[in-house]
Design an enzyme around this catalytic site. Sequence first.
Site, short mmCIF file in Angstrom:
data_model
loop_
_atom_site.label_atom_id
_atom_site.label_comp_id
_atom_site.label_asym_id
_atom_site.label_seq_id
_atom_site.Cartn_x
_atom_site.Cartn_y
_atom_site.Cartn_z
N THR A 25 0.83 -1.21 0.00
CA THR A 25 0.00 0.00 0.00
C THR A 25 0.86 1.26 0.00
OG1 THR A 25 -1.65 -1.21 1.26
CG2 THR A 25 -1.84 1.19 1.28
N ARG A 59 8.37 -9.68 -1.77
CA ARG A 59 8.44 -11.14 -1.66
C ARG A 59 8.18 -11.78 -3.01
NH1 ARG A 59 4.88 -10.98 3.71
NH2 ARG A 59 3.63 -9.86 2.21
N GLU A 145 8.26 10.08 9.97
CA GLU A 145 7.01 10.86 10.00
C GLU A 145 5.79 9.97 9.75
OE1 GLU A 145 6.61 14.62 10.36
OE2 GLU A 145 4.91 13.44 11.02
N GLY A 150 -0.14 8.74 9.94
CA GLY A 150 -0.10 8.76 8.47
C GLY A 150 0.29 10.08 7.83
N ILE A 152 -0.55 13.15 8.70
CA ILE A 152 -0.48 14.34 9.57
C ILE A 152 0.98 14.56 9.98
CG2 ILE A 152 -1.29 15.42 11.70
CD1 ILE A 152 -3.65 13.49 11.71
N GLY A 203 -11.79 -2.30 3.48
CA GLY A 203 -10.32 -2.19 3.40
C GLY A 203 -9.74 -1.27 4.47
N GLU A 206 -7.09 -4.46 8.61
CA GLU A 206 -6.30 -5.56 8.06
C GLU A 206 -7.08 -6.87 8.20
OE1 GLU A 206 -3.14 -5.08 6.89
OE2 GLU A 206 -3.39 -2.96 7.32
N LYS A 221 2.32 4.21 18.48
CA LYS A 221 2.44 5.62 18.04
C LYS A 221 2.60 6.53 19.25
CE LYS A 221 -0.51 4.60 14.09
NZ LYS A 221 -1.92 4.57 13.64
N GLY A 319 -3.58 5.14 4.88
CA GLY A 319 -3.96 5.13 3.48
C GLY A 319 -2.76 5.41 2.60
N1 LIG Z 1 -1.08 1.13 5.14
C1 LIG Z 1 -1.10 2.27 5.81
O1 LIG Z 1 -2.03 3.08 5.66
C2 LIG Z 1 0.05 2.65 6.69
C3 LIG Z 1 0.02 3.89 7.36
C4 LIG Z 1 1.11 4.26 8.17
C5 LIG Z 1 2.16 3.39 8.32
N2 LIG Z 1 2.14 2.18 7.70
C6 LIG Z 1 3.27 1.28 7.90
O2 LIG Z 1 3.97 1.11 6.67
C7 LIG Z 1 4.50 -0.21 6.58
C8 LIG Z 1 4.00 -0.87 5.29
O3 LIG Z 1 2.59 -0.95 5.34
P1 LIG Z 1 1.74 -1.38 4.04
O4 LIG Z 1 0.32 -1.16 4.41
O5 LIG Z 1 2.28 -0.73 2.81
O6 LIG Z 1 2.06 -2.96 3.98
P2 LIG Z 1 1.66 -3.99 2.83
O7 LIG Z 1 0.65 -3.42 1.92
O8 LIG Z 1 1.37 -5.27 3.50
O9 LIG Z 1 3.01 -4.14 1.99
C9 LIG Z 1 4.15 -4.79 2.48
C10 LIG Z 1 5.18 -4.89 1.35
O10 LIG Z 1 6.37 -5.40 1.90
C11 LIG Z 1 6.77 -6.59 1.20
N3 LIG Z 1 7.31 -7.50 2.19
C12 LIG Z 1 6.76 -7.85 3.39
N4 LIG Z 1 7.57 -8.66 4.08
C13 LIG Z 1 8.68 -8.83 3.31
C14 LIG Z 1 9.87 -9.56 3.46
N5 LIG Z 1 10.11 -10.28 4.56
N6 LIG Z 1 10.78 -9.51 2.46
C15 LIG Z 1 10.53 -8.80 1.33
N7 LIG Z 1 9.42 -8.06 1.13
C16 LIG Z 1 8.50 -8.09 2.10
C17 LIG Z 1 5.52 -7.13 0.53
O11 LIG Z 1 5.90 -7.86 -0.63
P3 LIG Z 1 4.83 -8.47 -1.66
O12 LIG Z 1 4.26 -7.29 -2.38
O13 LIG Z 1 5.59 -9.34 -2.57
O14 LIG Z 1 3.82 -9.18 -0.81
C18 LIG Z 1 4.78 -5.81 0.20
O15 LIG Z 1 5.24 -5.28 -1.01
C19 LIG Z 1 4.08 -0.91 7.87
O16 LIG Z 1 5.12 -0.80 8.82
C20 LIG Z 1 2.87 -0.12 8.33
O17 LIG Z 1 2.68 -0.17 9.74
C21 LIG Z 1 1.12 1.80 6.89
#
Ligand SMILES: NC(=O)c1ccc[n+]([C@@H]2O[C@H](COP(=O)([O-])OP(=O)(O)OC[C@H]3O[C@@H](n4cnc5c(N)ncnc54)[C@H](OP(=O)(O)O)[C@@H]3O)[C@@H](O)[C@H]2O)c1
Length: 450
Positions: A25, A59, A145, A150, A152, A203, A206, A221, A319
């Site tokens: 994401t 992955r 940040e 997110g 903010i 969505g 999780e 946080k 997001g």
């Molecule tokens: N989503 C949000 O709104 C949001 C907001 C603030 C902070 N965050 C933080 O940002 C981080 C990412 O969140 P996300 O929502 O983008 O996660 P996500 O959609 O689950 O994406 C994770 C990505 O990391 C890759 N990945 C995971 N484990 C791996 C490993 N061991 N080796 C190689 N690649 C790996 C996955 O590969 P594949 O694509 O091949 O599966 C995917 O591309 C997290 O720490 C989350 O807490 C997220």
Amino acid sequence: MAPPSTFRGVNSCSSLGIGLAGFGTVGSGVWNTLHRNGQLITGRTGGGVTLHISKILVRDPARVRATVTEVPREVFTTDWRALVEDPAVDIVVELIGGTTDAFEIVAAALRARKPVVTGNKALLAERGVELFALSKEMDTPIHFEAAVAGGIPIIRTVQDSFIGNRIHSFSGIINGTSNYILGRMTDAGLTFEAALAEAQALGYAEADPALDVNGWDAAHKAILLATLAYGFPIDPKEIHVSGIEQVRPTDIAFAKNLGYVVKLLAVIREHADGSVELRVQPSFIAKSNILASVHGVFNAVAVHGDAAGESLFYGRGAGQDPTASSVVADLVEAARSLRQTTGHRGFLPYRESGELRPVSETSTAYYVRFDVTDRPGVVAEIATVLAAHRIGISGIHSPVDPSDPDAEFKDMVFLFHTCSFGKLQSALDEVAELDCINSTPVVFRIETLG
Ligand SMILES: NC(=O)c1ccc[n+]([C@@H]2O[C@H](COP(=O)([O-])OP(=O)(O)OC[C@H]3O[C@@H](n4cnc5c(N)ncnc54)[C@H](OP(=O)(O)O)[C@@H]3O)[C@@H](O)[C@H]2O)c1
């Protein structure tokens, strides 16, 4: 005069290579933002910062990913070492989540003196002590940040804009998923389970929503905010966290009738003796409080500084695009840090130690729901125990209509005047021993904010 020397040979008009670990994401949002607004960023930095993504760790490289421009196949890798060690990578962005591989990547990047950008609050809250120490040792910054609220810009606000303030308190709604769930329970009368299922279908939650609903995402946080504001490491094991799983429609209805709304609230406060209170729990807040009008997946953080007074920061707490906005801001900051010959602007703990106030010594008013057996004398039995502990009762309510002879008298609600949580807990432990009490009493704080 000779131009200022540059750090690691990065001169003022270099294009900087980014190693993007994670392309889900947020990672793909970073790609999109840099492709949409790259020229704008270069322009705004006086032509000084041109960022390009030179490696992406995933992955499964074969997976089809929706992005504004196609990602060349050769950019993908499944080997994090290849990403960190690639000479074309100047800055490492960690967006894979979790605390194991993510830790290895961040630590390896710091050892290679490559600035790190991460949105991973769990990693920094659980293992930040090690990583910030390494950051200091290697004189290489970690920017985060995106890890709190997110889109903010609250981290930069605390680190930079409020640097001249003693921060008295934060109160925040910093988990959008639980705010959405509580909102749907309030507005549509849904049960917790139905509201959670809806959040998942949209969505917003999780597949495994545990950290959102058990309060720990907000707690991670809050730990980061408190660490920035008070400068000492905080052990997650020492803070009080409870989630929204115990909130029932009956609590929501009571809150409404009494002029409150239920919110998952993070409260951080410095006391006169220097101790820091940090807790996350479902709380009753007055409908008139500005945080009561934070709806849906939005986040808000109220900050009280001694000089600035009260400020409120409101926006999208998660997001793809909002979070990418924060990551990209950090990337520009990281790029600037590469030009500095000494020091950096990432976080450095500035106190060796500080004191967390034990939760038993924190005080508020309370709402407590008892699951009772329907028989005469129950209220008196509970009230007698509470009186013996000198706890002031400000209201006693039963959700059922007392004029209805068939109504089941099951949930009893007591409201208590302000007292310490420790004192309340000892009284409730004793109440729980009464044979009219069927399960552990459910406690929500009634917060007076601002
Ligand atoms: N989503 C949000 O709104 C949001 C907001 C603030 C902070 N965050 C933080 O940002 C981080 C990412 O969140 P996300 O929502 O983008 O996660 P996500 O959609 O689950 O994406 C994770 C990505 O990391 C890759 N990945 C995971 N484990 C791996 C490993 N061991 N080796 C190689 N690649 C790996 C996955 O590969 P594949 O694509 O091949 O599966 C995917 O591309 C997290 O720490 C989350 O807490 C997220």
